[in-house]
Every structure is written in C-alpha cells, then in structure tokens.
Scaffold this motif. Structure first.
Motif, PDB file in Angstrom:
ATOM      1  N   UNK A 128      73.683  33.700  13.113  1.00 25.64           N
ATOM      2  CA  UNK A 128      72.749  33.334  12.042  1.00 25.64           C
ATOM      3  C   UNK A 128      71.336  33.848  12.301  1.00 25.64           C
ATOM      4  N   UNK A 129      70.936  33.842  13.555  1.00 28.82           N
ATOM      5  CA  UNK A 129      69.574  34.320  13.859  1.00 28.82           C
ATOM      6  C   UNK A 129      69.518  35.838  13.964  1.00 28.82           C
ATOM      7  N   UNK A 130      70.666  36.452  14.258  1.00 28.96           N
ATOM      8  CA  UNK A 130      70.699  37.901  14.432  1.00 28.96           C
ATOM      9  C   UNK A 130      70.049  38.341  15.725  1.00 28.96           C
ATOM     10  N   UNK A 131      69.862  37.412  16.657  1.00 31.13           N
ATOM     11  CA  UNK A 131      69.203  37.726  17.923  1.00 31.13           C
ATOM     12  C   UNK A 131      70.213  37.803  19.057  1.00 31.13           C
ATOM     13  N   UNK A 132      69.829  38.533  20.102  1.00 27.23           N
ATOM     14  CA  UNK A 132      70.669  38.646  21.295  1.00 27.23           C
ATOM     15  C   UNK A 132      70.474  37.410  22.170  1.00 27.23           C
ATOM     16  N   UNK A 133      71.331  37.259  23.151  1.00 25.78           N
ATOM     17  CA  UNK A 133      71.196  36.148  24.091  1.00 25.78           C
ATOM     18  C   UNK A 133      69.851  36.277  24.797  1.00 25.78           C
ATOM     19  N   UNK A 134      69.002  35.251  24.723  1.00 27.71           N
ATOM     20  CA  UNK A 134      67.669  35.333  25.323  1.00 27.71           C
ATOM     21  C   UNK A 134      67.717  35.298  26.848  1.00 27.71           C
ATOM     22  N   UNK A 135      66.663  35.845  27.441  1.00 31.19           N
ATOM     23  CA  UNK A 135      66.576  35.895  28.897  1.00 31.19           C
ATOM     24  C   UNK A 135      65.274  35.295  29.403  1.00 31.19           C
ATOM     25  N   UNK A 136      64.150  35.801  28.904  1.00 44.93           N
ATOM     26  CA  UNK A 136      62.857  35.284  29.359  1.00 44.93           C
ATOM     27  C   UNK A 136      62.480  34.024  28.579  1.00 44.93           C
ATOM     28  N   UNK A 137      61.496  33.303  29.087  1.00 42.94           N
ATOM     29  CA  UNK A 137      61.005  32.103  28.397  1.00 42.94           C
ATOM     30  C   UNK A 137      60.508  32.457  27.001  1.00 42.94           C
ATOM     31  N   UNK A 138      59.787  33.566  26.861  1.00 38.84           N
ATOM     32  CA  UNK A 138      59.288  33.987  25.544  1.00 38.84           C
ATOM     33  C   UNK A 138      60.445  34.282  24.594  1.00 38.84           C
ATOM     34  N   UNK A 139      61.508  34.933  25.108  1.00 39.05           N
ATOM     35  CA  UNK A 139      62.663  35.227  24.269  1.00 39.05           C
ATOM     36  C   UNK A 139      63.366  33.941  23.835  1.00 39.05           C
ATOM     37  N   UNK A 140      63.381  32.968  24.741  1.00 40.93           N
ATOM     38  CA  UNK A 140      63.985  31.688  24.388  1.00 40.93           C
ATOM     39  C   UNK A 140      63.175  30.978  23.303  1.00 40.93           C
ATOM     40  N   UNK A 141      61.874  31.059  23.393  1.00 49.21           N
ATOM     41  CA  UNK A 141      61.032  30.439  22.367  1.00 49.21           C
ATOM     42  C   UNK A 141      61.262  31.103  21.010  1.00 49.21           C
ATOM     43  N   UNK A 142      61.381  32.410  21.019  1.00 50.52           N
ATOM     44  CA  UNK A 142      61.638  33.135  19.778  1.00 50.52           C
ATOM     45  C   UNK A 142      62.987  32.740  19.184  1.00 50.52           C
ATOM     46  N   UNK A 143      63.985  32.656  20.036  1.00 53.97           N
ATOM     47  CA  UNK A 143      65.326  32.320  19.563  1.00 53.97           C
ATOM     48  C   UNK A 143      65.376  30.898  19.003  1.00 53.97           C
ATOM     49  N   UNK A 144      64.807  29.937  19.728  1.00 57.71           N
ATOM     50  CA  UNK A 144      64.851  28.544  19.280  1.00 57.71           C
ATOM     51  C   UNK A 144      64.070  28.358  17.984  1.00 57.71           C
ATOM     52  N   UNK A 145      62.953  29.071  17.861  1.00 60.90           N
ATOM     53  CA  UNK A 145      62.157  28.995  16.635  1.00 60.90           C
ATOM     54  C   UNK A 145      62.957  29.526  15.447  1.00 60.90           C
TER      55      UNK A 145
END
Length: 607
Positions: free
Chosen positions: A270-287
């Motif tokens: 649904x998000x079209x995002x890859x599995x996050x790795x860094x804290x910033x990527x996790x914030x982007x994914x959760x948002x």
C-alpha cells in the motif's frame, strides 16, 4: 539376563536375576568373560529365534549401512535390537512399531544429527519401587493439567518414576513461590528455581537447593556428557567456583534471534515503499502507512519489555540493560550518550500518532487483537508468534526487517545472543526424599530418547522419523490437526514441551517454524546472520553478597528508567528531563551496579 534395580539412599545399585531372554544386558567385573558369554548367548538366541530380540528372517529389509538386520546396539549395559530399518522413513507405522518406539528405551532408529552425539545412558531405568517426586512449576495456560500431560506420562512409564506436579493458579506464581520458600515446606524439584531471591546460587547458599557438584557425574551421566561436549555449554552451566547447581536447558546450537521488526506485506504494497533500514527510513514508512489507513502503524508496546526492546533504541546504542562496550566492558544502555536523541525521536513519533496509544499498558491479548486489525502495520515481536496470529489464523503475510540503524552503512545489531543456554532450569531441594531418583528423572531429558520425546512428543500421532533418523511432524500430526481444533500456538505445549530443562531442538522441533508454508525460521535465521551480537553479555552468576545488592540496585534502576522514559516519550516530561534521570541513577548506585556486573563478567571469562 535382565536386571532388577533397587534404589537405595546411597546410590542406584543393581541386583540381577537370570531368566531366558534374547534381550541381553551383560555387566561383570571380569570383562573378558562377559564378552565371551555375551557372544555365546547372542548366537544361541539368534539361531533359536528365542523371543526378546524381535529377530527378522533372512528376507527382512536391512538397514542401510549394516550387513545384518538383526544387529543389536549396546547402550550402557542395555542392548537394543536395531529397528532403524523399520522406523526410518516409515510414514504408516504399525501399532507394534509405535509401541516399540513409545514404550521402550530403544533409540536405535534415531540419527546423530548434530556436531556432538546426544548421550544414550539408560542404566538407571526403569527405577524399581514406588518412587514419587513432587515437582513445583509455574502454571501454563496451554497445559490445563501437567499431571496428565502426554509426554510426561511417557517419561513416567520409561523411567519408572512417578511425578506429582504442583502448579499454582495462573497469575499467582510469584506469590505462591514466595509462600512456598518462606514456609520451608519444599518439594523434591523446582522448575525455574531462579525465582529464589538472588537467584539459583543464592538458593543453594541459603540451604534451599542442593549443590549437585559431587553427584552429577554419577547420577546424571547424560547431562554430564552433554554439557561437557561443548565448551560454551560447559561454561554456561557451571558457577564461577566450578559448582554444578542445577539442570539447565542447553541446546545443540546457538538458537536464532527470536524477536524483531515484522511488517505486514500489505503495508509495503500500500505504501509502495521498500523495507526500511535507517531510523529516517522507518519514520518515512510509518508516516506513509498512517496516510494509507493504518491508524497506529507501529505496535510499540511489548510484553517482553514494554519501552525497551533493544530494537529502535539499539540504533542509538541505548540498549535495554547491560551490554559490552567496544572494550568488552559492561555498560548500562539507558546511560549512553545518544539516549536523549532516542527519546526525542520516540516522543516525536508518539506525538505524530505513529505508535499504538496503549503501548505502555497493553497486555499480550490486547497487542494481538491490535495486530490482526487494520490499525497495525508493524509488530515488534517473534515471527513464530506472528506466523500463528497473522498467517495461520488470519491469512496475513509478513516480512522481517533488521533492527534499525542510525546511518546508512551502519551494522544492524542486537544484544540478544543464545549461548546454547535455552529453555529453563531445574533444581533439587534439600528436602528431596530421594535425590538419586530426582536426578535420574531430570537426567532422562538429556538422553537421546528424552530428547525425542520432550521435543517431538509421541511417535505416530505427533511425529514420525525421516530417513536420516530425525523426528519430524507430518502434515496430519496432532500438532497441526488437533482433534479438539486447537491452534499450533497451543498444541506446541499440548503434545510436547516447548520450554523445559532438556536438550531443546528449537530449529527442528518448534512446529511454528517447521509448519508447511511457515517462514518464521527463515526470518530468524536472516536476523541472526545479519546482525552484530558482539555487545551481548553472557549468562553471569553473582556471589551471595553481590546477588542481594545487584537485585536491589537493579530493581531501583529499572523502576527509575521505566518511569522517566515512559513519561518523556508520552510528552509528560521534556526530553531534558533525561539529565535529571541520569543524575538520580548515578546517585542510586549505578557505578556500583556496573562494578558488580563487571566482576561477574571477569569471573565468567576465567571459567
């Protein structure tokens, strides 16, 4: 020749009476004479087909690798007919074959599947006479009545030792244990003896538990051989002074990491995002997950540690509790330099509604209810548990993500490492009426037959044996096709013991890992092979004086940490309140706390 075993207060002694039988068991002080007699009687019994050996005729299928289908395998004074040709690879065993496996100590069909061979010393069994042991253990909601547990009933028959399990009501274990210890009325054996104030060693020093050092080799030959077959197992099951105080759960290998970040596949889609790795990527994914409909995308709370799980905070080096720093010294995670940065991040995520609002209080059932709802996109949990709740029960696919890192290129890490110590432990109390019988009962779990039964349950209805001699669960196993319709998360306790003082084979015997279609094992293996565990602290033991002080300081520091960190993350305190927290921790005795752990680590390294 058969043998009649008589249990005395000094030791297991053996008397023998003779009668005709092909099932031979020979032991005599004159070794040469014994060998000659053994060969002579074996030949006679084979030629005359004199019962006992279940000898096959010349047309019987021969076990691969042998030249005689009637070969017997001698196991520490007990001789067994090799039945591997009948059992290995058999997917439809007869009742006679099922009885041979379940009702006898014959283990010839089991292979040697590990780097070290599992012992097969059955010389103590069956114990003759009316031996009854009282065993206290915590309650388990998946085992309504331990005294009628199928596996324990099998153990009772093979060992000749009856057991009366004492289990307090669920939720009252702590109070029941305290009352039992304070009353001075102790059973023969206690499962989870580390509940004693100050731990297992304190219980021995206070006279509640027995020091088994001088008794292990004689009365627990299987446990002794297994723990000594590997240096890590040896080192983690002995005290700093070289004492053996109990029976520990010890594995054939270091088990895979069992806890981490798990993401619903639909959330990635649904998000079209890859599995996050860094804290910033996790914030982007959760948002983004919140934007596409997940009201509280990260289920942050955990019954395994609430605020501290060693996952997000680990990215900042702010580990749950103690860890080893770059110099191999003990440090305290909550006191690390980037703690305020971590707290600021979590306070922001909480404010943005990225966390479940009940993260600080939710129990297991509440978390699982949230997990299967449309509100949650990510769980911090075990893939075994989530395979059951997500995939098996709800048809929800998921993937595993490595623990977050702060910067691209950083190595994902965890303070969890399995030092081949697993499951649980048991101690024998100073009020045990029959110490030898108590040790024999516990020792059975470290024999090859005990390994099979406790890990895999009953042969036939629960497990079968593959061509290599490894037990496995067929698709129609009671584990997966319970007659009462129970899920695997329940049957893994109902038909086997998931946690016990034994040789625990998690990778092969955990049905949540081995089930058809399950990928929880793949996730755990992926985590284990791709995360740094160099900061993990091995199992330590404290002296009597240290244990009391360590427990006192540990409780105070844990309470302090929980209160401050929870309030800061929830926005009830500013991030700068951390400075006050650290000063209070230091004034409580943080340095003393660390010095106790460092002294214990130094002793451990010298074992």
């Amino acid at each position: 020749m058969a043998e009649e075993r008589v249990l005395t207060s000094d030791s297991f002694k053996v008397r023998r009476k003779s009668f005709n039988s092909g099932g031979l068991s020979m032991k005599n002080n004159t070794k040469r004479l014994v060998s000659l007699l053994f060969v002579l009687i074996l030949i006679i019994s084979t030629v005359t087909a004199c019962s006992g050996n279940n000898a096959k005729d010349d047309t019987a299928e021969m076990d691969p690798g042998t030249n005689n289908a009637n070969v017997t395998q001698e196991k520490n004074d007990v001789a067994f007919t090799d039945i591997s040709g009948d059992i290995r690879g058999n997917t439809a065993p007869t009742q006679e074959q099922i009885d041979e496996v379940n009702a006898t100590l014959n283990d010839t069909y089991l292979g040697d599947n590990y780097d070290e061979v599992i012992p097969s010393d059955y010389s103590a069994y069956p114990v003759k006479g009316d031996v009854v042991l009282d065993v206290w253990m915590p309650a388990n909601s998946n085992i309504p009545d331990m005294n009628n547990h199928a596996v324990q009933k099998q153990v009772e028959k093979l060992t000749g030792i009856k057991v009366n399990f004492i289990t307090p009501p669920i939720g009252q274990e702590a109070d029941a244990f305290t009352l039992m210890i304070s009353s001075g009325d102790l059973p023969d054996i206690i499962i989870e003896p580390g509940r004693y104030p100050g731990g297992l060693e304190a219980g021995v020093n206070d006279g509640a538990y027995l020091d088994l050092t001088d008794l292990m080799e004689k009365n627990a030959p299987n446990y002794t051989q297994w723990r000594n077959s590997d240096e890590t197992r040896r080192k983690t099951t002995v005290t700093d002074e070289g004492r053996l105080l109990g029976f520990y759960g010890i594995a054939p290998y270091s088990e895979w990491t069992w806890f981490g970040m798990l993401i619903k596949q639909e959330a990635l889609d649904k998000t079209g995002l890859a599995v996050p790795n860094t804290i910033d990527e996790w914030h982007t994914f959760l948002t983004k997950a919140k934007e596409v409909g997940y009201k509280a995308p990260l289920n942050y709370g955990s019954t395994y540690g609430q605020i501290f799980t060693g996952i997000i905070n680990g990215a900042y080096g702010v580990w749950d509790w103690t860890f080893l720093d770059g110099n191999g010294k003990v440090a305290w995670g909550p006191a690390q330099p980037k703690a305020k940065e971590y707290l600021a991040t979590m306070q922001q995520w909480n404010k943005e509604g990225l966390l479940n609002p009940d993260w600080a209080t939710a129990d297991f059932n509440q978390r699982m209810a949230s997990a299967i709802s449309g509100d949650t996109a990510v769980m911090m949990d075990s893939p075994d548990t989530m395979w059951s709740y997500w995939k098996e029960q709800s048809g929800i696919d998921f993937v595993g993500a490595l623990n977050p890192v702060l910067n691209t290129g950083d190595k994902s890490a965890t303070t969890y490492k399995n030092f081949k110590r697993t499951g649980t432990e048991a101690a024998i109390t100073t009020q045990a009426d029959n110490v030898e019988a108590a040790m024999a009962w516990l020792d059975f779990s470290y024999s090859k037959k005990g390994w099979e039964m406790i890990n895999f349950g009953e042969y036939g209805t629960v497990h079968l044996i593959d061509d290599s001699g490894m037990p496995y669960y067929p698709e129609n196993s009671y584990i997966y096709k319970d007659p009462e319709g129970q899920p695997v998360s329940t049957t893994l306790w109902k038909y086997r013991m998931h946690t016990w003082p034994n040789i625990r084979d998690e990778h092969h015997a955990n049905p949540l890992i081995t089930a058809k279609g399950s990928y929880s094992g793949e996730i755990r293996k992926y985590w284990t092979e791709n995360m740094d565990t160099s900061m993990a602290v091995p199992p330590l033991t404290f002296t009597k004086e240290e244990a009391s002080r360590e427990a006192e300081l540990g409780n105070q520091l844990s309470t302090l940490r929980g209160e401050y960190f929870a309030k800061i993350i929830m926005g009830e305190l500013p991030v700068d309140a951390y400075d006050k927290f650290l000063k209070e921790a230091q004034s409580m005795g943080l340095d003393e706390f660390l010095s106790i752990h460092q002294a214990a680590l130094d002793r451990y390294n010298k074992r």
